[in-house]
Design an enzyme around this catalytic site. Structure first.
Site, mmCIF file in Angstrom:
data_model
loop_
_atom_site.group_PDB
_atom_site.id
_atom_site.type_symbol
_atom_site.label_atom_id
_atom_site.label_comp_id
_atom_site.label_asym_id
_atom_site.label_seq_id
_atom_site.Cartn_x
_atom_site.Cartn_y
_atom_site.Cartn_z
ATOM 1 N N TYR A 107 0.860 -1.189 0.000
ATOM 2 C CA TYR A 107 0.000 0.000 0.000
ATOM 3 C C TYR A 107 0.897 1.240 0.000
ATOM 4 C CZ TYR A 107 -4.238 2.654 1.484
ATOM 5 O OH TYR A 107 -5.310 3.516 1.573
ATOM 6 N N CYS A 108 0.704 2.120 -0.986
ATOM 7 C CA CYS A 108 1.404 3.411 -1.068
ATOM 8 C C CYS A 108 2.922 3.188 -1.114
ATOM 9 C CB CYS A 108 0.971 4.306 0.091
ATOM 10 S SG CYS A 108 1.504 6.038 -0.060
ATOM 11 N N ILE A 109 3.698 3.799 -0.214
ATOM 12 C CA ILE A 109 5.147 3.650 -0.256
ATOM 13 C C ILE A 109 5.565 2.202 -0.025
ATOM 14 C CG2 ILE A 109 5.482 4.169 2.195
ATOM 15 C CD1 ILE A 109 8.073 5.581 1.486
#
Length: 604
Positions: A341-343
């Site tokens: 998720y994301c980074i």
């Protein structure tokens, strides 16, 4: 802020001077409370560490560029500049004249306007009262004039254009009349209605926030006492089955008698905490995945202090591999399915590229939530990814060993300043309202530090140099490219995501070397588009049979819209790659019950 405090005290003094009896006594008491709170506020501000100019605003180069562009326009196009100024004068005089006429005629309401809806000006007085109507109209006139003046500047490149536009919008938002007590009818009405009590409560809220944040003024978005992780949010049952210096590994208890053979593990971003995927049972992705028959693991990251300042991207990748090994051992499986998720999705892509280089096929499939891997277009982060600001962050890291959470939170908030800065500040500090008991905003305020070394690797190597999508990102003895990511993958992006814009997420996925690629575009933003359970039937999603050869616009044009959550569609995709059904696996007793210890660590 001290001026606001003094203004509030003067206002209460005037109110007290015109009253007698209980009301005047209460106002006098409020004035004393303001004086006491003022002393506390000054003491709280004195605890702030020395300011770092490099992260307080743009560097001098931006102002020099803007000034040079202004002088060039003035020299080469004086008539256009004069025309713009005359137009501004004319509109200003018109605004004043209309208000003066209304007052002269004794009208209680101003002439109707045709301004577009703006929730900041929802109070009827902005439209009906000549004074407030004039203030609103003149603010809108000023805002339009500033934006038009900025748009006419001949700037050297798109980076300068985005930075000037960003700074202009910040000034426009900051100077809104709603941000000042004397020109905010809601705050004034509340102060009179409560006999000044709202202003005192507002100052109490301000003092509380400054004290909680070590002298920094960071408005509380949610009631910190309304939620407790493990008690009323983040309550999915499970066990911490492994603990390392950088993370805890949680295995959740099954909710079905049979489960898929291949385990599923989720890597959440270490910018925030994992329980965004388990806020409450009705919107918990963790519980939903358990109901789909997955043996589910999640990583809970350590909230780093200065002792982890030298932790780098390679340490996070090593943690990914170590956690995968533990999951495979616990489930007696050679492969697993992974989610980033994301980074954490960016880092998962790096880990997958590294595994490909090593000939390691432990990951059967990968899912990316709102993940950026190609930073060729820096979007709304352009202003924060230039050398002046990044150098300021480097100084911050040198001083503290960390990219401290409040700086990251502030940066994110000012991308949506009216919703996440000025609006909450008005409600808390001028209206005296308590922060809401809102689980999502509570999570948003439960932020984490970033290790200094990792932060600079990410900013320099991935964001500024765009090495992973370009010449290659060197780490752990390998040069990694997006084309090295070859496992079957599914990517979910969100239509109005301002942190990881969907077109940029799409571009990175398109460059990956996997032959089996699925892209899902959810409605809404970075969080609401992901935490979108099927039961809500709130946001729909887009799917397309078009491949990744013709650009994101062509993909979107060919996509079909589907009502409801994307979760079931992803669930089908995942089930096809999760193996046969086997008896459910119950986690061992482990070190302690979920959600573990690391999630409770708060920054100072």
């Amino acid at each position: 802020m001290r001026e606001t405090q003094q203004e509030a005290a003067r206002m209460l003094s005037r109110m007290a001077g015109h009253g007698h009896g209980p009301t005047a006594k209460k106002l006098a008491q409020n004035i004393e409370r303001i004086e006491d709170l003022g002393q506390r506020l000054m003491q709280a501000f004195s605890a702030r560490s020395l300011p770092n100019p490099g992260v307080e605003g743009p560097g001098a180069d931006l102002f020099m560029t803007a000034t040079g562009a202004f002088m060039k326009t003035l020299t080469e196009h004086p008539a256009r500049m004069l025309e713009t100024q005359v137009s501004y004068w004319a509109e200003t005089l018109t605004n004043y004249s209309r208000a003066q006429q209304a007052l002269a005629k004794g009208q209680l309401s101003a002439p109707e306007g045709d301004e577009p809806g703006d929730k900041r000006f929802a109070n009827p007085l902005w439209q009906s009262h000549p004074y407030f109507n004039l203030i609103k109209k003149q603010y809108l006139t000023n805002a339009r004039a500033l934006r038009e003046a900025a748009s006419e500047l001949e700037l050297p490149d798109q980076v300068a254009r985005r930075r000037v536009d960003w700074l202009t919008n910040q000034i426009v938002d900051m100077m809104a009349p709603t941000n000042f007590l004397a020109t905010n009818p809601d705050a004034l009405e509340k102060a009179i209605e409560t006999e000044g009590e709202s202003l005192v409560r507002g100052l109490e809220n301000l003092v509380r926030d400054v004290e909680l944040n070590g002298g920094e003024m960071v408005v509380s978005l949610a009631d910190r006492n309304a939620f407790a992780v493990g008690d009323n949010i983040g309550t999915a049952p499970g066990s911490v089955v492994h603990r390392a210096p950088l993370y805890e590994l949680i295995q959740y208890g099954p909710s079905t008698g049979k489960v898929h053979a291949l385990p599923l593990m989720i890597f959440p971003p270490w910018i925030n905490k994992f329980y965004i995927l388990d806020l409450k049972p009705q919107n918990s992705m963790i519980r939903w995945l358990l109901d789909q028959g997955h043996t589910l693991f999640i990583v809970s990251w350590k909230n780093p202090g200065p002792e982890l300042s030298e932790t780098g991207m390679e340490d996070y990748i090593a943690a990914y591999l170590e956690a995968m090994d533990k999951v495979r051992d616990l489930t007696d499986q050679k492969q697993l399915n992974a989610v980033g998720y994301c980074i954490a999705g960016t880092t998962l892509a790096l880990a997958l590229a590294l595994l490909e280089k090593r000939g390691d096929n432990r990951v059967n499939s990968a899912t990316f939530f709102t993940t950026l891997t190609d930073f060729s277009d820096q979007g709304e982060f352009t202003s924060f990814l230039q050398d002046d600001f990044v150098s300021g962050i480097a100084e911050e890291v040198k001083r503290h060993g960390l990219l401290r959470s409040h700086l990251m939170s502030r940066t994110m908030s000012f991308l949506r300043a009216n919703d996440l800065v000025w609006g909450p500040a008005i409600r808390s500090y001028m209206m005296g309202e308590a922060p809401p008991a809102f689980d999502l905003l509570f999570w948003n305020g439960d932020s984490t530090n970033l290790p200094g070394r990792m932060a600079m690797q990410y900013l320099h190597g991935l964001c500024q140099k765009n090495a992973f999508a370009g010449d290659g990102f060197e780490i752990m003895g390998q040069r990694l490219h997006l084309s090295d990511v070859k496992v079957p993958l599914c990517a979910i992006a969100c239509e109005t995501d301002h942190i990881a814009p969907w077109k940029d997420s799409w571009r990175g996925i398109a460059a990956m070397g996997a032959k089996d690629k699925t892209f899902i575009l959810s409605q809404s933003g970075h969080i609401a588009g992901i935490v979108n359970p099927p039961s809500k039937k709130k946001y729909g999603h887009y799917l397309s049979d078009d491949d990744f050869a013709n650009g994101h616009e062509t993909w979107k044009e060919s996509a079909s819209f589907h009502e409801g959550s994307w979760w079931p569609r992803w669930g089908e995709w995942l089930a096809e790659r999760a193996g046969a059904m086997v008896d459910a696996r119950t986690p061992e007793e482990g070190l302690e019950p979920a959600p573990g210890s690391y999630v409770h660590e708060r920054v100072g």
